[in-house]
Write an enzyme that holds these catalytic residues in place. Structure first.
Site, PDB file in Angstrom:
ATOM      1  N   CYS A 179      -1.868   2.432  -9.196  1.00 17.70           N
ATOM      2  CA  CYS A 179      -0.942   2.013  -8.137  1.00 17.70           C
ATOM      3  C   CYS A 179       0.467   1.822  -8.703  1.00 17.70           C
ATOM      4  CB  CYS A 179      -1.396   0.697  -7.508  1.00 17.70           C
ATOM      5  SG  CYS A 179      -3.048   0.782  -6.809  1.00 17.70           S
TER       6      CYS A 179
ATOM      7  N   ARG B 248      -6.558   4.964  -1.084  1.00 14.55           N
ATOM      8  CA  ARG B 248      -5.170   5.477  -1.080  1.00 14.55           C
ATOM      9  C   ARG B 248      -5.013   6.390   0.134  1.00 14.55           C
ATOM     10  NH1 ARG B 248      -3.624   3.905  -6.170  1.00 14.55           N
ATOM     11  NH2 ARG B 248      -5.427   3.726  -7.533  1.00 14.55           N
TER      12      ARG B 248
HETATM   13  C1  BEZ Z   1      -5.519   1.443 -10.115  1.00 18.01           C
HETATM   14  O1  BEZ Z   1      -5.425   1.659 -11.307  1.00 18.01           O
HETATM   15  O2  BEZ Z   1      -4.551   1.472  -9.360  1.00 18.01           O
HETATM   16  C2  BEZ Z   1      -6.866   1.134  -9.558  1.00 18.01           C
HETATM   17  C3  BEZ Z   1      -7.968   1.723 -10.129  1.00 18.01           C
HETATM   18  C4  BEZ Z   1      -9.225   1.432  -9.624  1.00 18.01           C
HETATM   19  C5  BEZ Z   1      -9.378   0.534  -8.584  1.00 18.01           C
HETATM   20  C6  BEZ Z   1      -8.246  -0.022  -8.000  1.00 18.01           C
HETATM   21  C7  BEZ Z   1      -6.985   0.276  -8.485  1.00 18.01           C
END
Ligand code: BEZ
Length: 241
Positions: free
Chosen positions: A58, A141
Site C-alpha cells: 500500500c 485493492r
Molecule cells: C501490503 O503490503 O500492503 C499488504 C500486504 C498484505 C496484506 C495487506 C497489505
C-alpha cells in the site's frame, strides 16, 4: 467472523456493476468531509481501496498515486482513496511516508488527495471491497473508475499481495474518454495512436458499403471487424477538452 455485505442497520448491498450509478455516501477524509460522488460532478474519479495503512505494498502504491496525481488531474480525474482504518492512522501513515519512505526514486512525497476513513466498513461493503475469501477485515485493492455523470465505467480488483499497475490505470482512463469522444471502441492492448474499432454497422447497407471499402478511412476484415486510424494527436487533443 465472516463479514456479511450488509450495512450496520442490516441493509444488504449488492456488488456495484459497470453502468451503475456510483453509490453515494458521506465520509470523513484526510482532506475534510466529502459527499460522494456529488462533490465530483463533471470530473472523472478513481475511487480506490487499499487493505491497510502502514503496510508495504500500500505504501508503494500511495507514493506512486501521489507522484502521478498531476497526470491523473490532466485527464480531468481526481483520486480518492479508502481503507477501513481511522483518520488518525491515515494521517500518521501519510506523514511517515513523506518523512521516511522512498520508492523507485520518489521521495518526500505528500499525499494531497483525500483518503477516506471507513472504520465501520460501510463504504467498503457498499462498494464490494470486502471480499471474505481474501480478507474479512481488510478491503481488497479495488479500483472504480467513475465518469463525470457519476456512472461506474470500469471496475478492477487486485488481491492484497499485488500492487496496481499505474500505466494500466491511465490507459483505462484514456481509453474510456477516447471511446466517449470518438464513439469508437478500443482493441486489445490499445494505446493512443493505434487503430480503433468502428462499431458494427447498424444496417446491411452500411455494412456492405464498408466491406466494399466505400466508407472513408474504414478498413474491414469482415462485416464484424472494422477499424480506422485515430492519430495520437487527435486523441490527446480531445482529452484536454
Ligand atoms: C501490503 O503490503 O500492503 C499488504 C500486504 C498484505 C496484506 C495487506 C497489505
Amino acid at each position: 467472523m465472516e463479514q456479511k455485505n450488509t450495512s450496520t442497520s442490516g441493509e444488504y448491498f449488492a456488488m456495484p456493476r459497470i453502468g451503475d450509478d456510483a453509490p453515494s455516501f458521506k465520509a470523513i477524509t484526510t482532506q475534510g468531509d466529502i459527499n460522494f460522488p456529488q462533490d465530483y460532478k463533471g470530473k472523472w474519479v478513481i475511487l480506490f481501496s487499499h487493505p491497510a495503512d502502514f503496510t508495504p505494498v500500500c505504501t508503494s502504491e500511495f507514493i506512486t498515486f501521489a507522484s502521478q496525481e498531476d497526470e491523473f488531474k490532466a485527464l480531468n480525474c481526481q483520486l480518492v482513496g479508502l481503507s477501513v482504518d481511522g483518520l488518525y492512522s491515515h494521517i500518521a501513515w501519510l506523514r511517515t511516508i513523506k518523512e521516511k519512505i522512498d520508492y523507485k526514486g520518489m521521495k518526500n512525497v505528500e499525499v494531497n488527495f483525500p483518503l477516506i476513513e471507513d472504520i465501520t466498513m460501510e463504504v467498503a461493503k457498499r462498494y464490494g471491497m470486502i471480499q471474505p475469501g481474501e480478507s474479512n477485515t481488510k478491503a481488497v485493492r479495488a479500483v472504480f473508475v467513475i465518469d463525470p455523470k457519476g456512472k461506474i465505467r470500469t471496475i478492477i480488483y487486485y488481491p492484497l499481495s499485488m500492487g496496481r499497475n499505474f500505466d494500466e490505470l491511465k490507459r483505462v482512463l484514456i481509453a474510456l474518454q477516447t471511446a466517449d469522444n470518438f464513439s469508437i471502441a478500443t482493441p486489445a492492448d490499445w494505446r493512443p495512436g493505434d487503430d480503433v474499432i468502428v462499431p458494427t454497422a447498424g444496417s446491411c447497407g452500411t455494412a456492405k458499403n464498408r466491406m466494399e471499402g466505400k466508407e472513408a478511412g474504414v478498413t474491414c476484415k469482415d462485416w464484424f471487424f472494422c477499424t480506422k486510424k485515430l492519430p495520437k494527436e487527435k486523441v490527446m487533443e480531445a482529452l484536454k477538452k
